[in-house]
Design an enzyme around this catalytic site. Structure first.
Site, PDB file in Angstrom:
ATOM      1  N   LYS A   1       7.912   8.657  -4.928  1.00  0.00           N
ATOM      2  CA  LYS A   1       9.085   7.897  -5.303  1.00  0.00           C
ATOM      3  C   LYS A   1       9.534   8.113  -6.733  1.00  0.00           C
ATOM      4  CE  LYS A   1       7.982   4.229  -2.133  1.00  0.00           C
ATOM      5  NZ  LYS A   1       6.632   4.663  -1.848  1.00  0.00           N
TER       6      LYS A   1
ATOM      7  N   VAL B   1       0.858  -1.181   0.000  1.00  0.00           N
ATOM      8  CA  VAL B   1       0.000   0.000   0.000  1.00  0.00           C
ATOM      9  C   VAL B   1       0.898   1.237   0.000  1.00  0.00           C
ATOM     10  CG1 VAL B   1      -1.820   1.249   1.221  1.00  0.00           C
ATOM     11  CG2 VAL B   1      -1.785  -1.251   1.249  1.00  0.00           C
ATOM     12  N   ASP B   2       0.791   2.043  -1.068  1.00  0.00           N
ATOM     13  CA  ASP B   2       1.708   3.172  -1.245  1.00  0.00           C
ATOM     14  C   ASP B   2       0.925   4.393  -1.713  1.00  0.00           C
ATOM     15  OD1 ASP B   2       3.794   4.855  -1.617  1.00  0.00           O
ATOM     16  OD2 ASP B   2       4.732   3.755  -3.258  1.00  0.00           O
ATOM     17  N   SER B   3       0.629   5.306  -0.790  1.00  0.00           N
ATOM     18  CA  SER B   3      -0.103   6.519  -1.156  1.00  0.00           C
ATOM     19  C   SER B   3       0.771   7.492  -1.938  1.00  0.00           C
ATOM     20  CB  SER B   3      -0.624   7.213   0.115  1.00  0.00           C
ATOM     21  OG  SER B   3       0.445   7.586   0.958  1.00  0.00           O
TER      22      SER B   3
END
Length: 426
Positions: free
Chosen positions: A348, A220-222
């Protein structure tokens, strides 16, 4: 707290003791450090003796105080000719090891107070003494002696610096570096004491999901702009037959990966419910699945770190984040964050994606259309009603109303990707 003890042979022994430590226990520790029997020790603080039954804080001893150890009889440093019988067996060699290891070990065993202290502070050494492990005891004594020598050398260097010429630039640089290093060490000690969790590895947020009926560990990467699935994982889930290669591009983050296409819709099971999701497929073997911001927003998800769950659908489903023991080793063995697309440089990485219209245009070359004519053709097609309606429908699927989507496409000259970034950024 830390206190220093000046011994009769002008050594400084640094000790870490409790503020309410009894003097008898402190003398027992000094007996090991100096070889001076407990009954021959006298501890002075500002010229006043502290009795065996007294405690350090009661005697006014505070952090970094200097105590003085004097002997009331012959000590180990006076030489064999001046020592009583039995004290000679407690002597130490020049490397800090016991001159008579067997007698020294027996002496330690017979001192109940000292053994209690050793079991609390140095359980390995205490157990070695109980077992009669002379080698471990000697190794510990040599190590302690080496540490004391290094401490004295460091104190001597600091003293030389403090006495150096104040106009010597090199000496002042060394003093500045010593002060800086001292501040760093104090900051590290404070972190160890008050914030020890900062030294532990932080486990990223993973949850159990199912893609097309295949269980996966979803990251899970907001900070990721789009939801991503690896090519290998998509093949395992039986989704490559739905891959639209027109949506190719490059994902730039920590490293660079090729976007091979997009899967426009597939069933994603979170908890007990199924949700339609869109996946961008990356050719990156060390990445499996990233649940990105687009699907987090579409399905009204929230990351609840207090309860350690991912809430989906405004809270109708709560899926717990996985513990370290529940994750495969290859998820934990690399601290590098996988490359993942994110909006406008935050997060990122960023994504460069080739629009489908460009892929459908003929290749430029001899006799072919110029780059300028291709760009004009792309703009015309981007503004065509049929193509515009398709883009509006796709952007509305992300959770935006028609008016906002139409306005964003107008501002971005019909570019769907830029319009999506504009909507997410707003």
């Amino acid at each position: 707290m830390k206190v220093s003890v000046l011994t009769p042979d002008e050594r400084i022994v640094s000790l870490d003791v409790e503020p309410d430590e009894m003097m008898e226990n402190l003398k027992a520790i000094l007996e090991v450090e100096t070889g001076i029997p407990l009954n021959q020790q006298q501890i002075l603080h500002h010229g006043n003796e502290i009795r065996n039954s007294g405690r350090l804080n009661s005697a006014g001893v505070v952090e970094n105080d200097l105590l003085m150890l004097v002997t009331t009889g012959p000590s180990a440093s006076d030489g064999p000719a001046q020592q009583p019988q039995g004290a000679n067996s407690m002597g130490l060699n020049s490397d800090g090891s016991a001159a008579n290891p067997s007698a020294f070990l027996s002496h330690l065993r017979g001192n109940q107070n000292l053994m209690t202290q050793l079991m609390q502070r140095q359980p390995d050494l205490g157990n070695a003494i109980i077992r009669g492990d002379i080698e471990t005891m000697q190794r510990f004594l040599r190590s302690q002696h080496a540490q004391q020598l290094e401490l004295r050398r460091r104190q001597q260097r600091e003293l030389e610096l403090m006495n150096a010429d104040p106009f010597d630039i090199e000496a002042q640089k060394k003093i500045e570096e010593a002060i800086r290093q001292k501040n760093v060490d104090e900051n590290w000690e404070a972190a160890v004491e008050h914030n020890p969790e900062s030294f532990a590895r932080v486990i990223m947020l993973y949850v159990d999901m199912e893609v097309n009926g295949v269980p996966i560990k979803a990251f899970v990467d907001s900070g990721a702009q789009m939801t991503i699935i690896s090519k290998d994982c998509a093949e395992r889930c039986g989704l490559l037959r739905l891959l639209d290669r027109r949506y190719g591009g490059i994902a730039r983050g920590v490293g660079q990966s090729e976007i091979v296409g997009r899967i426009h819709v597939a069933p994603l099971k979170i908890g007990k419910n199924y949700y339609p999701c869109t996946f961008n497929v990356l050719d990156q073997p060390d990445l499996e699945f990233i649940f990105g911001l687009d699907m987090l927003r579409k399905h009204q998800c929230s990351i609840d770190l207090k309860d350690n769950v991912l809430r989906v659908g405004g809270g109708e489903i709560a899926v717990p984040f996985l513990a370290e023991k529940d994750l495969p080793m290859h998820f934990l063995g690399d601290d590098r964050i996988p490359a993942s697309p994110s909006a406008s440089g935050s997060g990122k990485g960023v994504v460069t994606q080739i629009p489908p219209v460009a892929l459908q245009s003929p290749a430029s070359g001899a006799g072919g259309p110029s780059e300028q004519s291709l760009a004009q053709e792309a703009k015309k097609r981007a503004r065509s009603p049929q193509d515009l309606e398709v883009k509006i429908t796709r952007l509305m699927e992300l959770g935006f109303d028609r008016e906002s989507v139409t306005q964003a496409l107008t501002l971005c000259d019909g570019n769907e990707e830029q319009a999506a970034s504009y909507l997410f950024g707003g």
